[in-house]
Design a protein around this motif. Structure first.
Motif, PDB file in Angstrom:
ATOM      1  N   ALA A 189      45.206  46.625  38.464  1.00 41.70           N
ATOM      2  CA  ALA A 189      44.191  46.213  39.434  1.00 41.70           C
ATOM      3  C   ALA A 189      44.754  45.396  40.579  1.00 41.70           C
ATOM      4  O   ALA A 189      44.168  45.359  41.663  1.00 41.70           O
ATOM      5  CB  ALA A 189      43.096  45.416  38.724  1.00 41.70           C
ATOM      6  N   VAL A 190      45.881  44.774  40.389  1.00 38.91           N
ATOM      7  CA  VAL A 190      46.430  43.885  41.421  1.00 38.91           C
ATOM      8  C   VAL A 190      46.700  44.629  42.726  1.00 38.91           C
ATOM      9  O   VAL A 190      46.624  44.043  43.811  1.00 38.91           O
ATOM     10  CB  VAL A 190      47.719  43.196  40.904  1.00 38.91           C
ATOM     11  CG1 VAL A 190      48.849  44.215  40.692  1.00 38.91           C
ATOM     12  CG2 VAL A 190      48.152  42.077  41.844  1.00 38.91           C
ATOM     13  N   ALA A 191      46.992  45.923  42.624  1.00 40.36           N
ATOM     14  CA  ALA A 191      47.297  46.700  43.828  1.00 40.36           C
ATOM     15  C   ALA A 191      46.110  47.520  44.311  1.00 40.36           C
ATOM     16  O   ALA A 191      46.243  48.343  45.219  1.00 40.36           O
ATOM     17  CB  ALA A 191      48.480  47.634  43.561  1.00 40.36           C
ATOM     18  N   THR A 192      44.931  47.293  43.733  1.00 42.31           N
ATOM     19  CA  THR A 192      43.741  48.058  44.098  1.00 42.31           C
ATOM     20  C   THR A 192      42.798  47.177  44.904  1.00 42.31           C
ATOM     21  O   THR A 192      42.262  46.198  44.381  1.00 42.31           O
ATOM     22  CB  THR A 192      43.010  48.557  42.834  1.00 42.31           C
ATOM     23  OG1 THR A 192      43.940  49.255  41.995  1.00 42.31           O
ATOM     24  CG2 THR A 192      41.872  49.496  43.206  1.00 42.31           C
ATOM     25  N   PRO A 193      42.585  47.467  46.193  1.00 40.96           N
ATOM     26  CA  PRO A 193      41.699  46.640  47.023  1.00 40.96           C
ATOM     27  C   PRO A 193      40.293  46.550  46.435  1.00 40.96           C
ATOM     28  O   PRO A 193      39.729  47.543  45.962  1.00 40.96           O
ATOM     29  CB  PRO A 193      41.692  47.373  48.369  1.00 40.96           C
ATOM     30  CG  PRO A 193      42.945  48.184  48.381  1.00 40.96           C
ATOM     31  CD  PRO A 193      43.169  48.599  46.959  1.00 40.96           C
ATOM     32  N   ARG A 194      39.718  45.359  46.485  1.00 34.37           N
ATOM     33  CA  ARG A 194      38.397  45.155  45.888  1.00 34.37           C
ATOM     34  C   ARG A 194      37.290  45.865  46.673  1.00 34.37           C
ATOM     35  O   ARG A 194      36.209  46.099  46.133  1.00 34.37           O
ATOM     36  CB  ARG A 194      38.099  43.655  45.799  1.00 34.37           C
ATOM     37  CG  ARG A 194      39.063  42.883  44.893  1.00 34.37           C
ATOM     38  CD  ARG A 194      39.142  43.497  43.509  1.00 34.37           C
ATOM     39  NE  ARG A 194      39.882  42.688  42.567  1.00 34.37           N
ATOM     40  CZ  ARG A 194      41.086  42.969  42.114  1.00 34.37           C
ATOM     41  NH1 ARG A 194      41.729  44.045  42.561  1.00 34.37           N
ATOM     42  NH2 ARG A 194      41.692  42.197  41.227  1.00 34.37           N
ATOM     43  N   ASP A 195      37.548  46.205  47.930  1.00 32.84           N
ATOM     44  CA  ASP A 195      36.536  46.907  48.711  1.00 32.84           C
ATOM     45  C   ASP A 195      36.668  48.426  48.584  1.00 32.84           C
ATOM     46  O   ASP A 195      35.971  49.173  49.275  1.00 32.84           O
ATOM     47  CB  ASP A 195      36.598  46.502  50.186  1.00 32.84           C
ATOM     48  CG  ASP A 195      37.951  46.797  50.826  1.00 32.84           C
ATOM     49  OD1 ASP A 195      38.883  47.242  50.104  1.00 32.84           O
ATOM     50  OD2 ASP A 195      38.084  46.573  52.044  1.00 32.84           O
ATOM     51  N   ARG A 196      37.532  48.873  47.713  1.00 33.63           N
ATOM     52  CA  ARG A 196      37.732  50.304  47.536  1.00 33.63           C
ATOM     53  C   ARG A 196      36.806  50.847  46.449  1.00 33.63           C
ATOM     54  O   ARG A 196      36.733  50.299  45.346  1.00 33.63           O
ATOM     55  CB  ARG A 196      39.180  50.602  47.150  1.00 33.63           C
ATOM     56  CG  ARG A 196      39.444  52.084  46.878  1.00 33.63           C
ATOM     57  CD  ARG A 196      40.876  52.302  46.413  1.00 33.63           C
ATOM     58  NE  ARG A 196      41.074  53.661  45.956  1.00 33.63           N
ATOM     59  CZ  ARG A 196      42.172  54.087  45.333  1.00 33.63           C
ATOM     60  NH1 ARG A 196      43.166  53.235  45.091  1.00 33.63           N
ATOM     61  NH2 ARG A 196      42.275  55.348  44.945  1.00 33.63           N
TER      62      ARG A 196
END
Length: 239
Positions: free
Chosen positions: A177-184
């Motif tokens: 999750a660290v590399a997954t944008p929260r707005d995605r």
């Protein structure tokens, strides 16, 4: 300490037999069950689950990891020391993600063999004994032979698939999750799922994705089963 990660199933006869070996050969070493419900025979899912759990396994410990559909075949047996932790199991990719993400990893083929080795149960007869040796500091007894690399490696990249479904129906992916944008918004079978921090941040029954306690992207629903709502099983793709 010895940690166990397998696809043996907690209700079957196999885990108890492995623990019986450990009780005899390392009687003073605590044995902790991390997971016995890796999706059956799914080495790649097991590799990413193991890697996600590895950071919380104490340094100096031994993890016995067995998801081994090729047991009795040509695949090798290895002990990998990754960031101060031993991982013992088949050389079929299961330990490879953990090794690839480690700051320092050493690969060793296991030269030791027991007098009696069931062709279909190396987890009990081979890997459990070697895990006990390493946990007791008897590295020479395992007859480890240094190798430049694992024979099978999945690399350090994420796996954009569902790798585990818990009993709540939450769907754990192999995406960190660290590399997954929260707005995605993540797309699953044509449905776009937005991010939320925790379950209570969305209305009852609503699907969302969040960073779970292992740092992975997980799909869930507030008070409901994401598996039932989405019809997902391990191996389904995430985009």
């Amino acid at each position: 300490m010895i940690f166990l990660v397998t696809d043996f199933g907690a209700a079957d006869i196999y885990v108890g037999q492995v623990k019986a070996v450990l009780a005899v050969q390392a009687p003073r070493v605590p044995v902790i069950d991390l997971l016995h419900d890796v999706p059956p025979l799914n080495v790649k899912a097991g590799a990413h689950l193991l890697a996600a759990m590895a950071a919380r396994i104490p340094e100096g410990s031994v993890t016995l990891a067995v998801v081994d559909p090729g047991v009795g075949g040509a695949r090798g047996a290895v002990a990998v020391r990754a960031d101060g932790r031993w991982f013992v199991g088949p050389d079929n990719g299961l330990i490879s993600v953990t090794a690839a993400r480690a700051a320092k990893a050493e690969v060793h083929a296991i030269g030791w063999r027991p007098e009696s080795l069931a062709a279909s149960f190396h987890g009990r007869d081979l890997f459990a004994s070697v895990a006990a040796m390493l946990a007791r500091g008897r590295r020479k007894a395992a007859k480890l032979e240094t190798r430049p690399q694992l024979a099978v490696s999945f690399g350090a990249d994420d796996l954009a698939e569902v790798i585990y479904v818990d009993h709540y129906g939450n769907l754990m992916s192999g995406i960190r999750a660290v590399a997954t944008p929260r707005d995605r918004a993540l797309t699953i079978q044509g449905r776009q799922i937005v991010h939320a921090r925790v379950f209570s941040d969305v209305p009852p029954g609503q699907l969302f994705w969040y960073e779970n306690s292992l740092g992975l992207v997980e799909f869930a629903a507030n008070g409901a089963s994401a598996q039932q709502l989405l019809g997902f099983t391990p191996g389904n793709r995430v985009a």
